[in-house]
Design a protein around this motif. Structure first.
Motif, PDB file in Angstrom:
ATOM      1  N   HIS A 151      35.247  39.962  46.659  1.00 32.89           N
ATOM      2  CA  HIS A 151      35.457  38.281  46.786  1.00 32.89           C
ATOM      3  C   HIS A 151      34.618  37.952  45.297  1.00 32.89           C
ATOM      4  CE1 HIS A 151      35.791  34.358  47.704  1.00 32.89           C
ATOM      5  NE2 HIS A 151      34.492  34.113  47.908  1.00 32.89           N
ATOM      6  N   ILE A 152      33.411  38.090  45.046  1.00 32.96           N
ATOM      7  CA  ILE A 152      32.812  37.953  44.035  1.00 32.96           C
ATOM      8  C   ILE A 152      31.460  39.041  44.014  1.00 32.96           C
ATOM      9  CG2 ILE A 152      32.748  35.426  44.067  1.00 32.96           C
ATOM     10  CD1 ILE A 152      29.955  35.394  45.265  1.00 32.96           C
ATOM     11  N   LEU A 153      30.995  39.139  42.871  1.00 35.73           N
ATOM     12  CA  LEU A 153      29.906  40.282  42.717  1.00 35.73           C
ATOM     13  C   LEU A 153      28.821  40.127  43.886  1.00 35.73           C
ATOM     14  CD1 LEU A 153      29.186  42.574  40.443  1.00 35.73           C
ATOM     15  CD2 LEU A 153      27.521  40.745  39.904  1.00 35.73           C
ATOM     16  N   LEU A 197      36.323  43.390  40.050  1.00 36.63           N
ATOM     17  CA  LEU A 197      36.070  43.934  41.050  1.00 36.63           C
ATOM     18  C   LEU A 197      36.739  44.771  41.707  1.00 36.63           C
ATOM     19  CD1 LEU A 197      33.964  40.824  42.639  1.00 36.63           C
ATOM     20  CD2 LEU A 197      33.033  42.485  41.277  1.00 36.63           C
ATOM     21  N   PRO A 198      36.573  45.932  42.561  1.00 35.37           N
ATOM     22  CA  PRO A 198      37.193  46.788  43.180  1.00 35.37           C
ATOM     23  C   PRO A 198      37.681  46.192  44.277  1.00 35.37           C
ATOM     24  CG  PRO A 198      35.188  47.441  43.404  1.00 35.37           C
ATOM     25  CD  PRO A 198      34.975  46.296  42.224  1.00 35.37           C
ATOM     26  N   ASP A 199      38.975  46.690  45.013  1.00 36.09           N
ATOM     27  CA  ASP A 199      39.747  45.910  46.030  1.00 36.09           C
ATOM     28  C   ASP A 199      38.946  46.375  47.289  1.00 36.09           C
ATOM     29  OD1 ASP A 199      41.703  45.234  44.336  1.00 36.09           O
ATOM     30  OD2 ASP A 199      43.071  46.710  44.932  1.00 36.09           O
ATOM     31  N   LEU A 304      29.426  48.120  38.950  1.00 31.28           N
ATOM     32  CA  LEU A 304      30.196  47.466  39.932  1.00 31.28           C
ATOM     33  C   LEU A 304      31.484  47.061  39.661  1.00 31.28           C
ATOM     34  CD1 LEU A 304      27.288  45.558  42.070  1.00 31.28           C
ATOM     35  CD2 LEU A 304      28.159  47.626  42.294  1.00 31.28           C
ATOM     36  N   TRP A 305      31.901  47.090  38.486  1.00 29.99           N
ATOM     37  CA  TRP A 305      32.954  46.391  37.921  1.00 29.99           C
ATOM     38  C   TRP A 305      34.122  47.605  38.435  1.00 29.99           C
ATOM     39  CZ3 TRP A 305      32.586  44.224  32.210  1.00 29.99           C
ATOM     40  CH2 TRP A 305      31.859  43.141  32.269  1.00 29.99           C
ATOM     41  N   SER A 425      46.660  29.421  42.767  1.00 30.47           N
ATOM     42  CA  SER A 425      46.057  29.840  43.997  1.00 30.47           C
ATOM     43  C   SER A 425      45.608  31.104  44.017  1.00 30.47           C
ATOM     44  CB  SER A 425      46.777  29.519  45.259  1.00 30.47           C
ATOM     45  OG  SER A 425      47.940  30.337  45.442  1.00 30.47           O
ATOM     46  N   GLY A 426      46.325  32.119  43.219  1.00 33.52           N
ATOM     47  CA  GLY A 426      45.858  33.553  42.847  1.00 33.52           C
ATOM     48  C   GLY A 426      44.579  33.683  42.420  1.00 33.52           C
ATOM     49  N   TYR A 427      44.161  32.888  41.959  1.00 27.46           N
ATOM     50  CA  TYR A 427      42.515  32.813  41.501  1.00 27.46           C
ATOM     51  C   TYR A 427      41.440  32.288  42.056  1.00 27.46           C
ATOM     52  CZ  TYR A 427      44.663  34.397  36.839  1.00 27.46           C
ATOM     53  OH  TYR A 427      45.322  35.009  35.777  1.00 27.46           O
ATOM     54  N   SER A 428      42.061  32.135  43.485  1.00 32.28           N
ATOM     55  CA  SER A 428      41.039  31.724  44.502  1.00 32.28           C
ATOM     56  C   SER A 428      39.851  32.653  44.790  1.00 32.28           C
ATOM     57  CB  SER A 428      41.925  31.112  45.874  1.00 32.28           C
ATOM     58  OG  SER A 428      42.026  32.170  46.480  1.00 32.28           O
ATOM     59  N   ALA A 429      40.328  34.031  44.530  1.00 28.54           N
ATOM     60  CA  ALA A 429      39.377  35.031  45.256  1.00 28.54           C
ATOM     61  C   ALA A 429      39.435  35.370  46.499  1.00 28.54           C
ATOM     62  CB  ALA A 429      37.969  34.773  44.526  1.00 28.54           C
TER      63      ALA A 429
END
Length: 475
Positions: A151-153, A197-199, A304-305, A425-429
């Motif tokens: 979702h975020i780092l 970020l990884p899935d 973590l990237w 909306s796809g950038y909503s994380a």
């Protein structure tokens, strides 16, 4: 065991869930701030209105304010337990809480320093994918494991294993065996193929799954489609010769947008974004001191990237700090930038703090530039009911349907909405309905019960229907 919700059940903010392990022991999963009209009866209550006698600790899924913003009130109410979180969240949390306290509670530096020191003393950073013993109470032993949520780092979904204490002692394990119960709290799950970020990967087992449902009633565009739409919105805004305003959360959304914009500039460097304006000369203004601090942490934690982001760095590119960026730090520079853009309507992209427009520096940009028809506004995150962001979206829709001239209430004043409004909306994380269902279906030992949280009623109902059709027991 019992799960009691102290927020995040009737809306998309204020997440706070209490896992009752025994009569005398419980742990909290998140302690977030309510925004807009979220909460019972549309009330906002930042205070802790539940007893803490049995609460042994707090598990933090990530550091967005709707998941951690009530921590100052939690400590004020007498909480003295540990705060378990990922290693990245342990670095980010003090930055986020310092900013939140300055905005919402006090600017007294001495008090803020004492508070942050108290928070840091309680932090217990945990690596991903390792079980950690929480403790034993009333004959029951509990352990915890964090897994990347994408979702975020630093974001994590939480696995809590509860078993008879004697069993854990006999087996020498911290996660129990056959006699345990595993409760999984999803926190906020990221969408697949997001930048940096990884899935997220589903757990092996979840007897009880507490699952977010923010976008449980819709599906996002694919990554390439999102990137193409972002490109079109940027081009349209620049052709209008005005500013493109992007309200964005300082953590996650800002960094992902910078990554995608740098990629667009790299791909189209020799082309013009609009007549007389090459992509290479495009100015991106980042106006958020918190976002700047967070971006530095993102850069420190490149380990973590995901692979794509690391390959970008290997090409000697800097996706979070590139030459077209202008960073605004001081409040005086912020005011001067707002006034300069109001007078000149200079073509540029402004990414400013305040993802739902309920506060932050984006508000001043909106007040100054929203009445200008050359301005474009792009929403890339969820806008909760009752927030100015939701009001702008609904007003823009009404304007498009009826041709009216809506006005928006902001910061005690009323401002006409003449700007064009866009959403991606796809950038909503956040994962969409398909992603959430695939997450559930990917659990090797499927959940006996699924409890949906963190979603408005329509989203929860839609997701519940899809999961029920697949044979899951949904509460």
């Amino acid at each position: 065991m019992q799960i009691i919700h102290h927020g995040g059940i009737f809306g998309v903010t204020g997440s706070c869930h209490e896992l009752v392990i025994s009569d005398n022991a419980a742990i909290l999963i998140d302690c977030g701030l309510l925004q807009g009209n979220d909460g019972a009866g549309g009330k906002r209550f930042p205070f802790i209105d539940f007893p803490l006698d049995r609460v042994k600790g707090l598990v933090l899924t990530h550091v967005h304010i709707d998941h951690c913003g009530r921590i100052p009130h939690l400590l004020g109410a007498g909480f003295q337990g540990p705060i378990w979180c990922s290693e990245a969240s342990a670095l980010l949390l003090p930055l986020v809480l310092e900013d939140a306290v300055k905005v919402g509670i006090t600017r007294d530096e001495h008090l803020i320093a004492r508070f942050l020191n108290a928070v840091k003393k309680r932090l217990v950073p945990l690596p991903y994918d390792r079980w950690h013993q929480l403790g034993s109470w009333d004959g029951r032993s509990a352990s915890l494991r964090l897994q990347q949520a994408g979702h975020i780092l630093g974001s994590a979904y939480v696995e809590v294993s509860v078993s008879p204490a004697s069993q854990a002692e006999q087996t020498g394990t911290v996660n129990g065996t056959r006699g345990d119960t595993v409760v999984v709290f999803s926190g906020d799950l990221g969408a697949p193929f997001t930048p940096l970020l990884p899935d997220p990967k589903p757990p092996e087992r979840a007897d009880i799954l507490v699952l977010e449902s923010t976008y449980g009633d819709r599906q996002h565009e694919g990554r390439e489609q999102r990137r193409e739409r972002l490109c079109r919105v940027i081009v349209r805004a620049l052709e209008n010769r005005g500013a493109l305003l992007v309200p964005a959360f300082s953590i996650g959304r800002t960094q992902e947008l910078l990554y995608e914009i740098e990629d667009l500039i790299s791909r189209h460097r020799t082309e013009e974004a609009a007549a007389g304006l090459p992509w290479d000369d495009l100015e991106i203004i980042v106006d958020s001191p918190l976002a700047l601090s967070v971006t530095r942490v993102y850069d420190r934690l490149r380990r973590l990237w995901d692979e794509e982001a690391l390959e970008t760095v290997a090409q000697n590119r800097h996706p979070l700090s590139f030459e077209q960026m202008t960073v605004i730090e001081s409040h005086a520079d912020h005011r001067a930038t707002v006034e300069y853009l109001r007078k000149t309507a200079r073509p540029c992209i402004v990414i400013a703090a305040g993802g739902m427009c309920a506060g932050g520096r984006i508000v001043n940009y909106l007040k100054a530039l929203m009445p200008d028809p050359r301005t474009d506004i792009l929403f890339v995150g969820y806008q909760a009911a009752g927030t100015p962001g939701r009001e702008i979206l609904e007003a823009a829709k009404q304007k498009w349907e009826t041709g009216g001239r809506p006005s928006i209430d902001l910061d005690g004043g009323t401002y006409p909405l003449r700007a064009a409004v866009h959403t991606i909306s796809g950038y909503s994380a956040h994962a969409d309905q398909r992603d959430l269902v695939e997450f559930v279906e990917g659990i090797t030992v499927p959940p006996k019960t699924i409890r949906l949280v963190h979603g408005e009623e329509e989203a929860r109902t839609a997701l519940a229907g899809v999961l029920a059709e697949k044979g899951y027991q949904v509460e």
